[in-house]
Write a protein that holds these residues in place. Structure first.
Motif, PDB file in Angstrom:
ATOM      1  N   LYS A 124       0.827  -1.203   0.000  1.00 13.32           N
ATOM      2  CA  LYS A 124       0.000   0.000   0.000  1.00 13.32           C
ATOM      3  C   LYS A 124       0.867   1.261   0.000  1.00 13.32           C
ATOM      4  O   LYS A 124       0.556   2.241  -0.694  1.00 13.32           O
ATOM      5  CB  LYS A 124      -0.917  -0.001   1.226  1.00 13.32           C
ATOM      6  CG  LYS A 124      -2.037  -1.033   1.162  1.00 13.32           C
ATOM      7  CD  LYS A 124      -2.909  -0.950   2.400  1.00 13.32           C
ATOM      8  CE  LYS A 124      -4.051  -1.970   2.326  1.00 13.32           C
ATOM      9  NZ  LYS A 124      -4.900  -1.912   3.543  1.00 13.32           N
ATOM     10  N   ARG A 125       1.937   1.252   0.777  1.00 11.38           N
ATOM     11  CA  ARG A 125       2.810   2.414   0.808  1.00 11.38           C
ATOM     12  C   ARG A 125       3.456   2.652  -0.550  1.00 11.38           C
ATOM     13  O   ARG A 125       3.540   3.795  -1.028  1.00 11.38           O
ATOM     14  CB  ARG A 125       3.886   2.224   1.885  1.00 11.38           C
ATOM     15  CG  ARG A 125       4.761   3.445   2.128  1.00 11.38           C
ATOM     16  CD  ARG A 125       5.888   3.107   3.074  1.00 11.38           C
ATOM     17  NE  ARG A 125       6.787   2.137   2.473  1.00 11.38           N
ATOM     18  CZ  ARG A 125       7.752   2.458   1.630  1.00 11.38           C
ATOM     19  NH1 ARG A 125       7.935   3.719   1.272  1.00 11.38           N
ATOM     20  NH2 ARG A 125       8.549   1.521   1.143  1.00 11.38           N
ATOM     21  N   ARG A 126       3.911   1.578  -1.201  1.00 16.03           N
ATOM     22  CA  ARG A 126       4.507   1.715  -2.519  1.00 16.03           C
ATOM     23  C   ARG A 126       3.494   2.204  -3.544  1.00 16.03           C
ATOM     24  O   ARG A 126       3.821   3.013  -4.425  1.00 16.03           O
ATOM     25  CB  ARG A 126       5.087   0.366  -2.951  1.00 16.03           C
ATOM     26  CG  ARG A 126       6.290  -0.095  -2.148  1.00 16.03           C
ATOM     27  CD  ARG A 126       7.515   0.717  -2.457  1.00 16.03           C
ATOM     28  NE  ARG A 126       7.885   0.589  -3.865  1.00 16.03           N
ATOM     29  CZ  ARG A 126       8.813   1.340  -4.445  1.00 16.03           C
ATOM     30  NH1 ARG A 126       9.425   2.284  -3.757  1.00 16.03           N
ATOM     31  NH2 ARG A 126       9.108   1.160  -5.725  1.00 16.03           N
ATOM     32  N   MET A 127       2.255   1.739  -3.440  1.00 13.75           N
ATOM     33  CA  MET A 127       1.227   2.190  -4.373  1.00 13.75           C
ATOM     34  C   MET A 127       0.968   3.681  -4.226  1.00 13.75           C
ATOM     35  O   MET A 127       0.796   4.399  -5.223  1.00 13.75           O
ATOM     36  CB  MET A 127      -0.062   1.387  -4.135  1.00 13.75           C
ATOM     37  CG  MET A 127       0.010  -0.067  -4.565  1.00 13.75           C
ATOM     38  SD  MET A 127      -1.453  -1.007  -4.101  1.00 13.75           S
ATOM     39  CE  MET A 127      -2.697  -0.149  -5.057  1.00 13.75           C
ATOM     40  N   LYS A 128       0.935   4.198  -2.992  1.00 13.94           N
ATOM     41  CA  LYS A 128       0.732   5.623  -2.789  1.00 13.94           C
ATOM     42  C   LYS A 128       1.884   6.427  -3.365  1.00 13.94           C
ATOM     43  O   LYS A 128       1.685   7.488  -3.992  1.00 13.94           O
ATOM     44  CB  LYS A 128       0.575   5.909  -1.298  1.00 13.94           C
ATOM     45  CG  LYS A 128      -0.717   5.378  -0.695  1.00 13.94           C
ATOM     46  CD  LYS A 128      -0.814   5.728   0.780  1.00 13.94           C
ATOM     47  CE  LYS A 128      -2.115   5.195   1.380  1.00 13.94           C
ATOM     48  NZ  LYS A 128      -2.219   5.513   2.829  1.00 13.94           N
ATOM     49  N   GLU A 129       3.115   5.948  -3.167  1.00 13.57           N
ATOM     50  CA  GLU A 129       4.270   6.656  -3.714  1.00 13.57           C
ATOM     51  C   GLU A 129       4.232   6.686  -5.240  1.00 13.57           C
ATOM     52  O   GLU A 129       4.489   7.727  -5.858  1.00 13.57           O
ATOM     53  CB  GLU A 129       5.565   5.995  -3.237  1.00 13.57           C
ATOM     54  CG  GLU A 129       5.820   6.144  -1.753  1.00 13.57           C
ATOM     55  CD  GLU A 129       7.101   5.462  -1.311  1.00 13.57           C
ATOM     56  OE1 GLU A 129       7.445   5.553  -0.130  1.00 13.57           O
ATOM     57  OE2 GLU A 129       7.751   4.833  -2.183  1.00 13.57           O
ATOM     58  N   ALA A 181       1.596   6.373  -7.170  1.00 13.64           N
ATOM     59  CA  ALA A 181       0.483   7.200  -7.625  1.00 13.64           C
ATOM     60  C   ALA A 181       0.840   8.676  -7.575  1.00 13.64           C
ATOM     61  O   ALA A 181       0.508   9.444  -8.486  1.00 13.64           O
ATOM     62  CB  ALA A 181      -0.752   6.916  -6.776  1.00 13.64           C
ATOM     63  N   SER A 182       1.535   9.097  -6.512  1.00 12.80           N
ATOM     64  CA  SER A 182       1.950  10.501  -6.438  1.00 12.80           C
ATOM     65  C   SER A 182       2.959  10.842  -7.511  1.00 12.80           C
ATOM     66  O   SER A 182       2.950  11.944  -8.074  1.00 12.80           O
ATOM     67  CB  SER A 182       2.528  10.785  -5.050  1.00 12.80           C
ATOM     68  OG  SER A 182       3.682   9.995  -4.822  1.00 12.80           O
ATOM     69  N   ASP A 210       1.015  11.312 -10.801  1.00 13.82           N
ATOM     70  CA  ASP A 210       0.340  12.607 -10.821  1.00 13.82           C
ATOM     71  C   ASP A 210       1.312  13.744 -11.062  1.00 13.82           C
ATOM     72  O   ASP A 210       1.015  14.704 -11.811  1.00 13.82           O
ATOM     73  CB  ASP A 210      -0.393  12.823  -9.493  1.00 13.82           C
ATOM     74  CG  ASP A 210      -1.552  11.855  -9.307  1.00 13.82           C
ATOM     75  OD1 ASP A 210      -2.026  11.311 -10.332  1.00 13.82           O
ATOM     76  OD2 ASP A 210      -1.964  11.622  -8.155  1.00 13.82           O
TER      77      ASP A 210
END
Length: 506
Positions: free
Chosen positions: A133-138, A140-141, A144
């Motif tokens: 989950k942490r890697r996915m947030k990174e 995704a940012s 963007d």
């Protein structure tokens, strides 16, 4: 005993209790009621008149200790909320109408069955989920941020007005709506289709433009990153057995193929061994629990009966499933449903299958123990010499034997001077594990000697033992499969194993 008979006995009990009497039992013509008041309720035990009243009172006393352990409150509502837990606990105390030699702590242990390996597996799994989950947030940012910088680089024109990186810079690559046959005025806006992603299906075979090619190394990676690798390496350094997740699809398919039954009918006879040996010699507990399970792949093979042959061990007590024909089993050793027109369940993909038969054996004969362990610690100066030897009986050939010896807290691994087999030191749990791949007629006895700093002799107990065998105490064998609809019997295979559930020297 039929259900009507049980309901009749329970209905007659309130009429037999006198007012102001201090007796804890009432005898009728056929049965004896042994009871004990628990606040507003009664704990009732119904026995025949030939039973020993002292044993009945002892059983009732043990049951009365279990009720407060599981019931939320000692009233009708509290008992109903924990009815299943009480039934399972009572089933551990009484088996086939006889009291088992168990304590309240043992009953709770049998019902809870906590597993350290399960807790470790859940911890590792949750760590992987959080890390992903942490890697996915990174990622995704980062995506963007790329879109924002890309839009800033395109001054004016179509890309700046649409603000989407999903559309190519060339109009020829865009997907036109299918309603007007071409032209920008055939649809809303510029006439693009509602699903702009259809561009991907039309642009197959062409090299993507350099403007939209994603930079290398920016895709989302679901593998273990450096932090996860460091976490797993630290667990390995502390002695934990970590299974790597390399090629999970191949590994999962390999495991599934190993456990998947290949024959139309598969029967599994499994026995679990619970033994507690005394460190100074002797035995305090010996209990064997077995089960025969059935797995059927095809529905057309469900109308069958299983003919078995039990060994000549008089200490084994068999108990059939409630849906089985008990008279057929007692007279002919055939396991079949009470309703012959009803087939067995099929499509069982798990390891357990459908339970047909259970059995249990308890003994006080020490010769029934398949493996005995002798541990001799002795302090000499600034060192403690520990000698351990095993002796295996000739009843079984034991496989994958693991003898786990607890050690006091050590700064360095113990010094193993002599060993028959292999050893491994778990520094996290401070356990020395002695493993022997196979014990047969060539190595019925063996020994190990190691040295640690001065320690008390009780620090090396309890010693836990794990092993498996392909033979069982019951010597149960499947003789034949009898089809009920005629024709040739389906092909079947039998798997037999003996495993340890709780085997220790305390």
């Amino acid at each position: 005993m039929s259900r009507i008979r049980i309901e009749g006995l329970l209905a007659a009990f309130p009429k037999l209790i006198g007012i102001g009497k201090q007796h804890t039992y009432v005898e009728t013509e056929n049965v004896r009621y042994v009871y004990q008041p628990i606040e507003a309720l009664y704990l009732l035990l119904v026995t025949n008149k030939q039973s020993n009243i002292l044993d009945d009172l002892e059983t009732l006393r043990l049951l009365s200790k279990l009720v407060p352990e599981y019931a939320m409150s000692l009233d009708e509502e509290g008992i109903c909320q924990t009815a299943f837990e009480l039934i399972f606990a009572f089933d551990e105390v009484i088996s086939l109408g006889h009291k088992e030699n168990v304590t309240v702590a043992q009953v709770k242990q049998y019902c809870e069955m906590e597993s350290h390996e399960e807790k470790l597996h859940k911890l590792l799994l949750q760590n992987k989920i959080d890390e992903t989950k942490r890697r996915m947030k990174e990622e995704a940012s980062k995506i963007d941020q790329m879109k924002i910088e890309k839009n800033r680089g395109n001054k004016g024109g179509f890309m700046s007005s649409m603000g989407s990186g999903r559309i190519e810079s060339s109009f020829s690559d865009m997907s036109i709506s299918s309603g007007g046959g071409g032209g920008f005025g055939s649809g809303s806006g510029f006439g693009l289709t509602n699903d702009i992603d259809s561009f991907a299906s039309k642009s197959k075979g062409r090299q993507p433009s350099s403007a939209t090619a994603p930079p290398k190394g920016l895709g989302m990676k679901l593998g273990k990153n450096q932090r996860a690798n460091q976490f797993l390496e630290s667990l390995k350094a502390e002695g934990e057995m970590i299974v790597e997740d390399a090629q999970p699809s191949k590994l999962s398919s390999h495991i599934a193929a190993a456990h998947q039954p290949t024959d139309p009918v598969t029967l599994t006879a499994e026995e679990k061994l619970n033994v507690t040996l005394k460190r100074d010699g002797g035995m305090s507990n010996f209990d064997v629990q077995g089960q025969l399970s059935l797995q059927i792949l095809n529905p057309e093979d469900g109308l069958i009966q299983v003919q078995i042959e039990a060994g000549g061990n008089p200490g084994v007590i068999f108990k059939t499933h409630p849906n089985m024909n008990k008279e057929l089993f007692a007279n002919e050793n055939i396991l079949g449903l009470r309703d012959p027109s009803r087939p067995f369940p099929t499509g069982q993909t798990g390891d357990a299958g459908v339970g047909l038969l259970k059995w249990r054996m308890q003994s006080a004969d020490e010769s029934m123990v398949p493996l005995t362990i002798n541990c001799w610690p002795s302090v000499s100066g600034n060192e403690t010499f520990v000698s351990i030897e095993y002796e295996a009986s000739s009843m079984f050939d034991l496989r994958n034997v693991a003898i786990s010896v607890p050690l006091p807290a050590l700064r360095e691994p113990p010094s193993v001077r002599q060993i028959d087999g292999e050893w491994r030191y778990d520094s996290r749990n401070s356990i020395l594990e002695w493993s022997i791949l196979l014990i047969d007629n060539s190595n019925r006895s063996g020994s190990m000697e190691f040295v640690v700093p001065p320690a008390d002799s009780s620090s090396f107990f309890p010693i836990s033992v794990r092993f498996s065998a392909t033979s069982t105490y019951s010597e149960l064998k499947v003789v034949n499969i009898l089809p009920l609809k005629g024709g040739a019997p389906p092909k079947f295979s039998q798997r037999t194993q003996l495993i340890t559930e709780n085997y220790q020297v305390a």
